[in-house]
Design a protein around this motif. Sequence first.
Motif, PDB file in Angstrom:
ATOM      1  N   HIS A  32     -35.827   5.921  34.535  1.00 45.09           N
ATOM      2  CA  HIS A  32     -35.425   7.294  34.246  1.00 45.09           C
ATOM      3  C   HIS A  32     -34.465   7.726  35.353  1.00 45.09           C
ATOM      4  N   VAL A  35     -36.735  10.493  37.591  1.00 49.44           N
ATOM      5  CA  VAL A  35     -38.157  10.283  37.871  1.00 49.44           C
ATOM      6  C   VAL A  35     -38.368   8.834  38.301  1.00 49.44           C
ATOM      7  N   LYS A  38     -41.018   8.293  43.106  1.00 50.82           N
ATOM      8  CA  LYS A  38     -41.712   9.564  43.335  1.00 50.82           C
ATOM      9  C   LYS A  38     -43.135   9.346  43.841  1.00 50.82           C
ATOM     10  N   ASN A  41     -46.219  15.158  41.669  1.00 51.79           N
ATOM     11  CA  ASN A  41     -45.957  15.621  40.303  1.00 51.79           C
ATOM     12  C   ASN A  41     -44.467  15.738  40.041  1.00 51.79           C
ATOM     13  N   GLN A  42     -44.055  15.293  38.855  1.00 57.02           N
ATOM     14  CA  GLN A  42     -42.650  15.328  38.468  1.00 57.02           C
ATOM     15  C   GLN A  42     -42.516  15.790  37.036  1.00 57.02           C
ATOM     16  N   ASP A  43     -41.340  16.306  36.706  1.00 62.76           N
ATOM     17  CA  ASP A  43     -41.022  16.717  35.349  1.00 62.76           C
ATOM     18  C   ASP A  43     -39.673  16.117  35.003  1.00 62.76           C
ATOM     19  N   GLY A  44     -39.549  15.591  33.806  1.00 62.21           N
ATOM     20  CA  GLY A  44     -38.282  15.020  33.374  1.00 62.21           C
ATOM     21  C   GLY A  44     -38.204  15.051  31.863  1.00 62.21           C
ATOM     22  N   ASN A  45     -37.036  14.721  31.334  1.00 64.04           N
ATOM     23  CA  ASN A  45     -36.879  14.689  29.886  1.00 64.04           C
ATOM     24  C   ASN A  45     -35.812  13.678  29.512  1.00 64.04           C
ATOM     25  N   MET A  67     -49.546   9.941  33.072  1.00 65.68           N
ATOM     26  CA  MET A  67     -48.296  10.377  32.479  1.00 65.68           C
ATOM     27  C   MET A  67     -48.609  11.015  31.130  1.00 65.68           C
ATOM     28  N   THR A  68     -48.053  12.199  30.897  1.00 70.78           N
ATOM     29  CA  THR A  68     -48.205  12.892  29.633  1.00 70.78           C
ATOM     30  C   THR A  68     -46.824  12.979  28.984  1.00 70.78           C
TER      31      THR A  68
END
Length: 74
Positions: A32, A35, A38, A41-45, A67-68
């Motif tokens: 990614h 991400v 790391k 906590n991380q956020d990606g799309n 991972m969600t």
Amino acid sequence: AALTFKVQHTFDTLGDGTNGTVLAANATWFDHPTVTGKTANQDGNYAYPIAAARLNVTAYTSGAATMTLLSASY
């Protein structure tokens, strides 16, 4: 947790290696763009469709990682 991780994706169709599918171990995986490397906590799309994603723990001393994924419907 004391670990380092990255999220990876593939465009390959995963399966048992028959009927045009590939085993996950033989798929081409891409990191990614944000991400990766790391430790918290991380956020990606993704702005484009992918076939599959995985959480790859690259260094581990202790703890757990989760991972969600949420899939958009069109």
